[in-house]
Design a protein around this motif. Structure first.
Motif, PDB file in Angstrom:
ATOM      1  N   VAL B  51      20.361  42.711  31.053  1.00 41.54           N
ATOM      2  CA  VAL B  51      21.422  42.634  32.063  1.00 41.54           C
ATOM      3  C   VAL B  51      21.987  44.017  32.350  1.00 41.54           C
ATOM      4  O   VAL B  51      22.265  44.363  33.508  1.00 41.54           O
ATOM      5  N   ALA B  52      22.113  44.845  31.290  1.00 41.68           N
ATOM      6  CA  ALA B  52      22.652  46.187  31.508  1.00 41.68           C
ATOM      7  C   ALA B  52      21.698  47.019  32.362  1.00 41.68           C
ATOM      8  O   ALA B  52      22.129  47.689  33.314  1.00 41.68           O
ATOM      9  N   PHE B  53      20.400  46.947  32.049  1.00 38.43           N
ATOM     10  CA  PHE B  53      19.424  47.673  32.874  1.00 38.43           C
ATOM     11  C   PHE B  53      19.482  47.194  34.315  1.00 38.43           C
ATOM     12  O   PHE B  53      19.421  47.984  35.259  1.00 38.43           O
ATOM     13  N   SER B  54      19.575  45.855  34.467  1.00 40.81           N
ATOM     14  CA  SER B  54      19.611  45.284  35.815  1.00 40.81           C
ATOM     15  C   SER B  54      20.816  45.799  36.594  1.00 40.81           C
ATOM     16  O   SER B  54      20.708  46.199  37.760  1.00 40.81           O
ATOM     17  N   ARG B  55      21.972  45.819  35.933  1.00 40.25           N
ATOM     18  CA  ARG B  55      23.201  46.239  36.609  1.00 40.25           C
ATOM     19  C   ARG B  55      23.145  47.705  37.012  1.00 40.25           C
ATOM     20  O   ARG B  55      23.517  48.065  38.125  1.00 40.25           O
ATOM     21  N   HIS B  59      18.678  46.242  40.320  1.00 35.96           N
ATOM     22  CA  HIS B  59      17.685  45.208  40.595  1.00 35.96           C
ATOM     23  C   HIS B  59      18.163  43.877  40.019  1.00 35.96           C
ATOM     24  O   HIS B  59      18.220  43.731  38.804  1.00 35.96           O
ATOM     25  N   PRO B  60      18.486  42.891  40.850  1.00 36.76           N
ATOM     26  CA  PRO B  60      18.994  41.623  40.300  1.00 36.76           C
ATOM     27  C   PRO B  60      17.917  40.770  39.650  1.00 36.76           C
ATOM     28  O   PRO B  60      18.231  39.708  39.119  1.00 36.76           O
ATOM     29  N   ALA B  61      16.642  41.196  39.657  1.00 35.35           N
ATOM     30  CA  ALA B  61      15.590  40.370  39.061  1.00 35.35           C
ATOM     31  C   ALA B  61      15.820  40.162  37.567  1.00 35.35           C
ATOM     32  O   ALA B  61      15.403  39.143  37.013  1.00 35.35           O
ATOM     33  N   HIS B  63      18.375  39.269  36.100  1.00 34.53           N
ATOM     34  CA  HIS B  63      19.140  38.054  35.850  1.00 34.53           C
ATOM     35  C   HIS B  63      18.229  36.848  35.730  1.00 34.53           C
ATOM     36  O   HIS B  63      18.477  35.944  34.935  1.00 34.53           O
ATOM     37  N   VAL B  64      17.145  36.841  36.533  1.00 34.49           N
ATOM     38  CA  VAL B  64      16.199  35.721  36.446  1.00 34.49           C
ATOM     39  C   VAL B  64      15.488  35.747  35.107  1.00 34.49           C
ATOM     40  O   VAL B  64      15.316  34.703  34.465  1.00 34.49           O
ATOM     41  N   TYR B  65      15.098  36.959  34.649  1.00 33.24           N
ATOM     42  CA  TYR B  65      14.455  37.060  33.336  1.00 33.24           C
ATOM     43  C   TYR B  65      15.363  36.477  32.264  1.00 33.24           C
ATOM     44  O   TYR B  65      14.933  35.721  31.408  1.00 33.24           O
ATOM     45  N   VAL B  66      16.642  36.874  32.314  1.00 31.11           N
ATOM     46  CA  VAL B  66      17.559  36.426  31.265  1.00 31.11           C
ATOM     47  C   VAL B  66      17.709  34.911  31.303  1.00 31.11           C
ATOM     48  O   VAL B  66      17.754  34.246  30.264  1.00 31.11           O
ATOM     49  N   LEU B  67      17.742  34.356  32.499  1.00 32.81           N
ATOM     50  CA  LEU B  67      17.851  32.899  32.615  1.00 32.81           C
ATOM     51  C   LEU B  67      16.641  32.225  31.973  1.00 32.81           C
ATOM     52  O   LEU B  67      16.774  31.246  31.222  1.00 32.81           O
ATOM     53  N   LEU B  68      15.440  32.763  32.233  1.00 33.00           N
ATOM     54  CA  LEU B  68      14.231  32.183  31.648  1.00 33.00           C
ATOM     55  C   LEU B  68      14.230  32.355  30.129  1.00 33.00           C
ATOM     56  O   LEU B  68      13.811  31.448  29.399  1.00 33.00           O
TER      57      LEU B  68
END
Lengths: 189, 104
Positions: B51-55, B59-61, B63-68
């Motif tokens: 999430v930190a890298f994403s923020r 790149h909001p992708a 968040h999808v990884y974290v959800l999975l």
């Protein structure tokens, strides 16, 4: 001053999450460990909020604090372990080596974390509008990541079947002729 | 490393601490329930890093990884605790050192 409050919140809740993890490590009673895990997980949800991942923060609370930890507590109460069954902490060579390796890995990684990433510019631009909202995540999930999403449903189905099979297992194999029993007998021999 | 303002480095440091504590829990504890909790701690640390890298990369992708990953974690705990209950029924123990045969 407006930038100071999120930073203070970060330090408070990251300290809380690490403290919860430490309590999971040192507590002997698994029920206390589960409660410490709740503290750690909910603090992480706050950290997600600070990273403007709003949807993930709520998902973290619902999935971890609401489902996973409840499952842990359910099993702990179901087993109802006595004091002897919990066992005593014993030192061993392997544990010492393992703990040493884990801490050494942290120390080896620490300089990379510190050096490789430049400090953010004084005014971090902030997240773009709509970043981390349910709409943004949902659009990605049902667009670009549709295949992984559908595969997840197969994963959950297999976990469900595995849970039923494990829960129904008898101590002695029964002489029935259902497909599941046949499969279990097949893999047992 | 400056303490203010909080940036990616600080979140990654928290993640590294959490991961190490999870590894220590798995290595040091012999109670299988607590070992599973250590695995959860490690997964949480990984999620925080993603999430930190994403923020900070925008790149909001992530968040999808974290959800999975959360889904995988939930499935893993369900199966793991099922195995644990089956083990306790047959062996009357949940000590990892006493369950070494990989069969029943």
């Amino acid at each position: 001053m407006s930038h100071l409050l999120p930073d203070i919140l970060f330090y408070v809740f990251s300290a809380l999450s690490v403290a919860g993890a430490v309590l999971v490590l040192v507590n002997r009673n698994p029920m206390t460990c589960a409660m410490s895990l709740v503290v750690s997980v909910l603090s992480l949800a706050i950290l997600y909020l600070l990273l403007s991942a709003h949807f993930l923060a709520v998902a973290q609370m619902i999935v971890y604090a609401g489902a996973i930890v409840v499952l842990f507590i359910f099993v702990i109460m179901l087993l109802n372990l006595t004091d002897e069954e919990l066992g005593r902490f014993r030192f061993s060579l392997f544990k010492t080596i393992g703990a040493f390796v884990a801490v050494a890995t942290l120390l080896a990684v620490a300089p990379d974390i510190r050096v490789s990433i430049p400090a953010p510019a004084a005014g971090d631009a902030g997240a773009p509008a709509g970043y981390g909202s349910t709409k943004a995540v949902g659009k990605l999930l049902f667009g670009e990541f549709l295949l992984p999403f559908e595969l997840t449903s197969i994963l959950i189905l297999s976990a469900m079947v595995a849970g039923v099979v494990l829960a129904k297992r008898e101590l002695q194999p029964k002489k029935t002729h259902s497909l599941v029993d046949w499969l279990l007998g097949f893999f047992r021999t | 490393m400056n303490f203010f303002p909080v940036g990616q480095t600080h979140f990654l440091a928290t993640s590294a601490f959490l991961f190490t504590l999870g590894v220590l829990t798995v290595v040091v504890r012999r109670n299988l329930i607590v070992i599973l909790m250590g695995v959860e701690l490690m997964l949480n640390a990984g999620n925080l890093a993603i999430v930190a890298f994403s923020r900070f990369s925008g790149h909001p992708a992530g968040h999808v990884y974290v959800l999975l990953i959360m889904t995988v974690a939930a499935a893993e705990v369900a199966v793991g605790l099922g195995i644990l209950i089956a083990l306790f029924r047959t062996r009357k123990t949940i000590n990892a050192d006493e369950a070494t045969y990989l069969r029943w």
